[in-house]
Scaffold this motif. Sequence first.
Motif, short mmCIF file in Angstrom:
data_model
loop_
_atom_site.label_atom_id
_atom_site.label_comp_id
_atom_site.label_asym_id
_atom_site.label_seq_id
_atom_site.Cartn_x
_atom_site.Cartn_y
_atom_site.Cartn_z
N LYS A 166 -34.56 -27.84 -25.82
CA LYS A 166 -33.21 -27.47 -25.40
C LYS A 166 -32.56 -26.56 -26.43
CE LYS A 166 -28.73 -29.31 -24.13
NZ LYS A 166 -27.86 -30.48 -24.12
N TRP A 167 -32.72 -26.91 -27.70
CA TRP A 167 -32.06 -26.09 -28.73
C TRP A 167 -32.73 -24.74 -28.90
CZ3 TRP A 167 -27.32 -26.50 -30.03
CH2 TRP A 167 -26.67 -27.72 -29.85
N LEU A 168 -34.03 -24.66 -28.64
CA LEU A 168 -34.70 -23.35 -28.63
C LEU A 168 -34.09 -22.46 -27.55
CD1 LEU A 168 -38.52 -24.03 -29.14
CD2 LEU A 168 -36.97 -22.75 -30.63
N LEU A 169 -33.88 -23.07 -26.37
CA LEU A 169 -33.31 -22.28 -25.27
C LEU A 169 -31.90 -21.83 -25.61
CD1 LEU A 169 -34.45 -24.16 -22.04
CD2 LEU A 169 -35.55 -22.30 -23.27
N ILE A 170 -31.11 -22.75 -26.19
CA ILE A 170 -29.74 -22.37 -26.56
C ILE A 170 -29.78 -21.24 -27.60
CG2 ILE A 170 -27.65 -23.16 -27.74
CD1 ILE A 170 -28.00 -25.83 -26.34
N GLY A 171 -30.72 -21.36 -28.55
CA GLY A 171 -30.85 -20.30 -29.55
C GLY A 171 -31.17 -18.96 -28.91
N ALA A 172 -32.11 -18.97 -27.95
CA ALA A 172 -32.48 -17.72 -27.27
C ALA A 172 -31.28 -17.14 -26.55
CB ALA A 172 -33.62 -17.99 -26.29
N THR A 173 -30.50 -18.02 -25.90
CA THR A 173 -29.35 -17.53 -25.15
C THR A 173 -28.30 -16.94 -26.09
OG1 THR A 173 -29.75 -19.37 -23.66
CG2 THR A 173 -27.70 -18.16 -23.35
N VAL A 174 -28.06 -17.61 -27.21
CA VAL A 174 -27.09 -17.11 -28.18
C VAL A 174 -27.55 -15.75 -28.72
CG1 VAL A 174 -26.11 -17.49 -30.48
CG2 VAL A 174 -26.18 -19.35 -28.83
N PHE A 175 -28.87 -15.64 -29.00
CA PHE A 175 -29.42 -14.38 -29.49
C PHE A 175 -29.24 -13.28 -28.44
CE2 PHE A 175 -33.05 -11.45 -30.02
CZ PHE A 175 -32.81 -11.03 -31.32
N ALA A 176 -29.54 -13.64 -27.17
CA ALA A 176 -29.51 -12.63 -26.11
C ALA A 176 -28.10 -12.10 -25.87
CB ALA A 176 -30.08 -13.21 -24.82
N THR A 177 -27.11 -12.96 -25.99
CA THR A 177 -25.74 -12.52 -25.68
C THR A 177 -24.94 -12.24 -26.95
OG1 THR A 177 -25.14 -14.84 -25.50
CG2 THR A 177 -25.55 -13.66 -23.46
N GLY A 178 -25.33 -12.87 -28.05
CA GLY A 178 -24.52 -12.75 -29.26
C GLY A 178 -24.67 -11.43 -29.97
N PHE A 179 -25.75 -10.69 -29.68
CA PHE A 179 -25.93 -9.46 -30.45
C PHE A 179 -24.87 -8.42 -30.11
CE2 PHE A 179 -27.49 -5.86 -28.08
CZ PHE A 179 -28.03 -6.39 -26.93
N LEU A 180 -24.21 -8.58 -28.96
CA LEU A 180 -23.12 -7.66 -28.63
C LEU A 180 -22.00 -7.79 -29.67
CD1 LEU A 180 -21.90 -5.59 -26.67
CD2 LEU A 180 -20.91 -7.48 -25.40
N ALA A 181 -21.70 -9.04 -30.06
CA ALA A 181 -20.67 -9.27 -31.07
C ALA A 181 -21.10 -8.68 -32.41
CB ALA A 181 -20.40 -10.76 -31.21
N VAL A 182 -22.38 -8.89 -32.79
CA VAL A 182 -22.90 -8.33 -34.04
C VAL A 182 -22.81 -6.81 -34.00
CG1 VAL A 182 -24.91 -8.14 -35.54
CG2 VAL A 182 -24.44 -10.29 -34.35
N LEU A 183 -23.23 -6.26 -32.85
CA LEU A 183 -23.21 -4.80 -32.66
C LEU A 183 -21.80 -4.25 -32.87
CD1 LEU A 183 -25.17 -2.55 -31.57
CD2 LEU A 183 -24.19 -2.99 -29.33
N LEU A 184 -20.83 -4.87 -32.19
CA LEU A 184 -19.44 -4.42 -32.31
C LEU A 184 -18.96 -4.52 -33.75
CD1 LEU A 184 -17.26 -5.59 -29.28
CD2 LEU A 184 -17.22 -3.37 -30.43
N ALA A 185 -19.26 -5.67 -34.38
CA ALA A 185 -18.80 -5.90 -35.75
C ALA A 185 -19.38 -4.85 -36.69
CB ALA A 185 -19.18 -7.30 -36.21
N VAL A 186 -20.69 -4.61 -36.57
CA VAL A 186 -21.33 -3.63 -37.46
C VAL A 186 -20.71 -2.25 -37.27
CG1 VAL A 186 -23.48 -2.36 -37.84
CG2 VAL A 186 -23.52 -4.85 -37.68
N MET A 187 -20.49 -1.87 -36.01
CA MET A 187 -19.94 -0.54 -35.74
C MET A 187 -18.51 -0.42 -36.27
SD MET A 187 -22.28 1.19 -34.49
CE MET A 187 -23.94 0.66 -34.18
N ILE A 188 -17.73 -1.48 -36.12
CA ILE A 188 -16.34 -1.44 -36.60
C ILE A 188 -16.32 -1.34 -38.13
CG2 ILE A 188 -14.22 -2.78 -36.85
CD1 ILE A 188 -14.65 -3.77 -33.97
N VAL A 189 -17.17 -2.14 -38.79
CA VAL A 189 -17.22 -2.11 -40.26
C VAL A 189 -17.67 -0.73 -40.74
CG1 VAL A 189 -18.42 -3.01 -42.29
CG2 VAL A 189 -17.55 -4.58 -40.55
N ASP A 190 -18.77 -0.22 -40.14
CA ASP A 190 -19.30 1.08 -40.58
C ASP A 190 -18.33 2.22 -40.29
OD1 ASP A 190 -21.50 -0.19 -41.43
OD2 ASP A 190 -22.90 0.64 -39.97
N GLY A 191 -17.60 2.10 -39.19
CA GLY A 191 -16.72 3.20 -38.82
C GLY A 191 -15.30 3.01 -39.29
N TRP A 192 -15.08 2.01 -40.18
CA TRP A 192 -13.71 1.61 -40.51
C TRP A 192 -12.90 2.75 -41.12
CZ3 TRP A 192 -10.61 -1.67 -38.66
CH2 TRP A 192 -9.44 -2.03 -39.34
#
Lengths: 308, 312
Positions: free
Chosen positions: B32-58
């Motif tokens: 179950k936790w592997l699946l939750i991890g996969a789901t978080v990875f699959a959807t969470g990278f959008l947040a990482v992506l946004l954060a990285v772009m905002i920091v780099d482009g600050w």
Amino acid sequence: MTPDHLTAADLQTSLGRRIRSRTVRWLFMGAAAVTVLVSALIIWTVASGAWTFISQVELTRLADIGWFPRRGLFDLTTLLVNSAQISVIAMAVAVPSGFGAAFYLSEYAHPRVRRVMKPTLELLASVPSVVLGVFAISFITPSILTNFFSDINFFNKLAAGIAVGLLVIPLIASISEDALRAVPQALREASAGLGARRVTTSIRVVLPAAMSGLMAATIVGFSRAIGETMVVTIASGGGDTSLYNLSLYESGGTLTSAMAALGLGTDQVAGNNLAFQSLFFLGALLFAMTLVLNMVGDVIVRRLQNRY
Amino acid sequence: MSVLTSPAGIAADTADALRRRPGADVAGAVFKWLLIGATVFATGFLAVLLAVMIVDGWDVLSGNLWHFLTHGFSQRSAAEAGVWQGIIGSLQVALVTGVFAVPIGVATAIYLVEYAQDSRFARIVELNIRNLAGVPSIVYGLLGLAVFVQTIHGFTQGKTVIAGGMTLAAMVLPIIVITSVEALKAVPSSLREAAYGVGATKWEVLSRQVLPAALSTILTGTVLALARALGEAAPLILVGAATGFLSFGDANMLETFTGPYTALPVQIFNFARLPGADWGVNAAAASVVILVLVLAVNGLAIYLRNRFEKQW
């Protein structure tokens, strides 16, 4: 007109209205014909360009030290190997994550969680690929990969593959989830009725039943990864040339990035130049490869739909 | 273990609960936790992506945003370069895309759902749409280059917004057809039968009943398709979107449709390949701009769907 044979046409009274209705039909059919025309034009474009290239190029030039179109060296192996390497890395990222998300949403998640996550996946699918290309060179390579591989090139196939994988996750997750949900509830109920745990039901019952759908998701995802252009062009393709090498830590152009690089210089290479024609030859290869993959995926999905 | 929504869920929970030591299901918990991890990875990278772009482009986003959004590309320095022409170009291209793709796409869907009775032609069209949907975007660029830029040069004036828009129109056409087909199929047949019953012709049934009923879903699909076009760079590179300095001269808005152009994703690509950290800041800032644009358009589509969705 006998009253016991009243048809829709009788109710429509005026002939003018019926004629207008018939005419409109041809408009809709014409639009449908345009979509076929688009396909025909694509095939004609890539096929005729590719034929011009093949009939003029010296075939020995298709196997050389690398892809240097302006110097007349068109080593296909270089591009095909790079395309394959990057797509395989992409699948290594996207398949576990996409399958995992699909299993979670289909077998474990509360309906409320599902209602939020499904549109989120749709949203992820619309992230522009150039942004992921920028992400690859500004984050994946410098902040992550350099920690593990100290001698990695700034432009490298590994980062490009990972970024393409991130791009393909939503597609794979979405098709896989459809496949899992197509497995009848009765199978899960029967399994649970025999005392199986949720994990057992998922792995021993649902997974085999949905296997062909998951395979289709992988095939379609692979086809999408091969066709992805901007991520590779930004993160690995670099210039318009690439020397044959197998290392994932080095840069290397793919079928698609080589096309983009040629496209950037179309003003310089236009005319009856072979470099320009090679653009269409690569396009024909790419078109044929993705077409075959998509058709296989499509057949599998269709067979699955008919099974239950 | 709160999913009491289906017989299978209830049975699975009961089976789990009947186990002697309920806490000992290690494999189940790990899975179950592997699946939750996969789901978080699959959807969470959008947040990482946004954060990285905002920091780099600050640097650009915090101090220089207005200049960045209202000025054209400059070769002299990254600080002077902006994305104004890209935003305008992208909106123009999206407009042309919509003008070509929406009527043809929706009409094709109407033909498939309402007219074609499993004829051979209809089967060809359907197969064709499914295959078009899988063609890589850069191949549409080749179509645009050979046909829209060269063959019908007289109409498009070569490498212009019109050629770019038509290229992306071909690319999103299958998406619009597929979503519109779904929308039309969702309209219950009782609505059509009732209209026929009171003497409407086929066209009247379509234009007064079926289309209005399916409109919101068709609209959502169209907006999503245009959002896709907004983020696409590869085909536009082949049909000549400018990657460097671009002068509109004294052309007015209408004339820019038949002149050189660029688009926001193409500008991001250009920023990304220029050497030097300050261009990287621009690439990140422009990425934030396009992410905000695309997410806003998608949000609009989801809003439209929820606002006008009909329950039959």
